[in-house]
Scaffold this motif. Structure first.
Motif, PDB file in Angstrom:
ATOM      1  N   UNK A  19     -13.080  -0.846  50.211  1.00  0.00           N
ATOM      2  CA  UNK A  19     -13.884  -0.817  48.984  1.00  0.00           C
ATOM      3  C   UNK A  19     -13.638   0.438  48.146  1.00  0.00           C
ATOM      4  N   UNK A  20     -12.977   1.423  48.729  1.00  0.00           N
ATOM      5  CA  UNK A  20     -12.742   2.675  48.008  1.00  0.00           C
ATOM      6  C   UNK A  20     -11.633   2.483  46.985  1.00  0.00           C
ATOM      7  N   UNK A  21     -11.723   3.172  45.855  1.00  0.00           N
ATOM      8  CA  UNK A  21     -10.646   3.063  44.866  1.00  0.00           C
ATOM      9  C   UNK A  21      -9.358   3.679  45.418  1.00  0.00           C
ATOM     10  N   UNK A  22      -8.254   3.125  44.986  1.00  0.00           N
ATOM     11  CA  UNK A  22      -6.963   3.675  45.408  1.00  0.00           C
ATOM     12  C   UNK A  22      -6.827   5.080  44.842  1.00  0.00           C
ATOM     13  N   UNK A  23      -6.270   5.990  45.619  1.00  0.00           N
ATOM     14  CA  UNK A  23      -6.118   7.364  45.106  1.00  0.00           C
ATOM     15  C   UNK A  23      -5.103   7.409  43.985  1.00  0.00           C
ATOM     16  N   UNK A  24      -5.312   8.306  43.056  1.00  0.00           N
ATOM     17  CA  UNK A  24      -4.327   8.500  41.993  1.00  0.00           C
ATOM     18  C   UNK A  24      -3.552   9.772  42.312  1.00  0.00           C
ATOM     19  N   UNK A  25      -2.270   9.748  42.028  1.00  0.00           N
ATOM     20  CA  UNK A  25      -1.406  10.854  42.366  1.00  0.00           C
ATOM     21  C   UNK A  25      -0.862  11.519  41.116  1.00  0.00           C
ATOM     22  N   UNK A  26      -0.756  12.817  41.168  1.00  0.00           N
ATOM     23  CA  UNK A  26      -0.158  13.595  40.093  1.00  0.00           C
ATOM     24  C   UNK A  26       1.356  13.530  40.267  1.00  0.00           C
ATOM     25  N   UNK A  27       2.097  12.955  39.285  1.00  0.00           N
ATOM     26  CA  UNK A  27       3.547  12.814  39.442  1.00  0.00           C
ATOM     27  C   UNK A  27       4.259  14.153  39.629  1.00  0.00           C
ATOM     28  N   UNK A  28       3.726  15.223  39.125  1.00  0.00           N
ATOM     29  CA  UNK A  28       4.351  16.535  39.274  1.00  0.00           C
ATOM     30  C   UNK A  28       4.085  17.172  40.614  1.00  0.00           C
ATOM     31  N   UNK A  36       9.007  22.920  47.042  1.00  0.00           N
ATOM     32  CA  UNK A  36       8.795  24.317  46.685  1.00  0.00           C
ATOM     33  C   UNK A  36      10.103  25.037  46.332  1.00  0.00           C
ATOM     34  N   UNK A  37      11.240  24.530  46.736  1.00  0.00           N
ATOM     35  CA  UNK A  37      12.519  25.197  46.464  1.00  0.00           C
ATOM     36  C   UNK A  37      13.167  24.723  45.172  1.00  0.00           C
ATOM     37  N   UNK A  38      12.610  23.692  44.511  1.00  0.00           N
ATOM     38  CA  UNK A  38      13.264  23.198  43.306  1.00  0.00           C
ATOM     39  C   UNK A  38      12.768  23.876  42.065  1.00  0.00           C
TER      40      UNK A  38
END
Length: 132
Positions: free
Chosen positions: A116-125, A130-132
């Motif tokens: 029943x929980x909403x799907x999480x939204x992800x930040x594309x960035x 960490x090395x890029x």
């Protein structure tokens, strides 16, 4: 045995195995000192007296056994009302440890709640290494 008081219907659990599972940690050296300190510093169930609890706006599922002798169903219902984003369920004919006394019913409630929980939204960035 004290553990028996946590269950409503002892016929639903493997009693010897369950008692062994809960009492084995008590064989650790000096466990009783830690428990004594915990109880000496325990302030009771004061969550509802904390004004910050109503600001806790994360999904919470509270499952209470109808015959819980440790945390009453009324206290758990009050906790659920104090939490703005909670769901509350009472398992009939169940004590304090529903995941052991009624595992299939408990699993079903958790599964339905998670679905029943909403799907999480992800930040594309966010996926950048960490090395890029």
């Amino acid at each position: 045995h004290m553990i028996k008081k946590n269950f409503h219907d002892l016929s639903r659990i493997p009693l010897e195995e369950t008692i062994d599972g809960y009492t084995q940690p008590l064989c650790v050296h000096d466990w009783d000192s830690g428990l004594l300190q915990y109880y000496l510093n325990f302030d009771g169930f004061n969550l509802l007296q904390n004004s910050r609890i109503s600001r806790l706006n994360i999904p919470v599922l509270i499952i209470s056994g109808e015959h819980d002798k440790v945390l009453s169903t009324n206290d758990m219902k009050a906790l659920s009302k104090a939490l703005p984003n909670s769901k509350f369920h009472v398992l009939p004919d169940c004590g304090h440890i529903p995941q052991e006394e009624k595992p299939l019913e408990t699993y079903s409630l958790i599964e339905k709640w998670l679905e029943s929980l909403p799907a999480p939204s992800y930040d594309p960035g966010c996926n950048k290494s960490p090395t890029s």
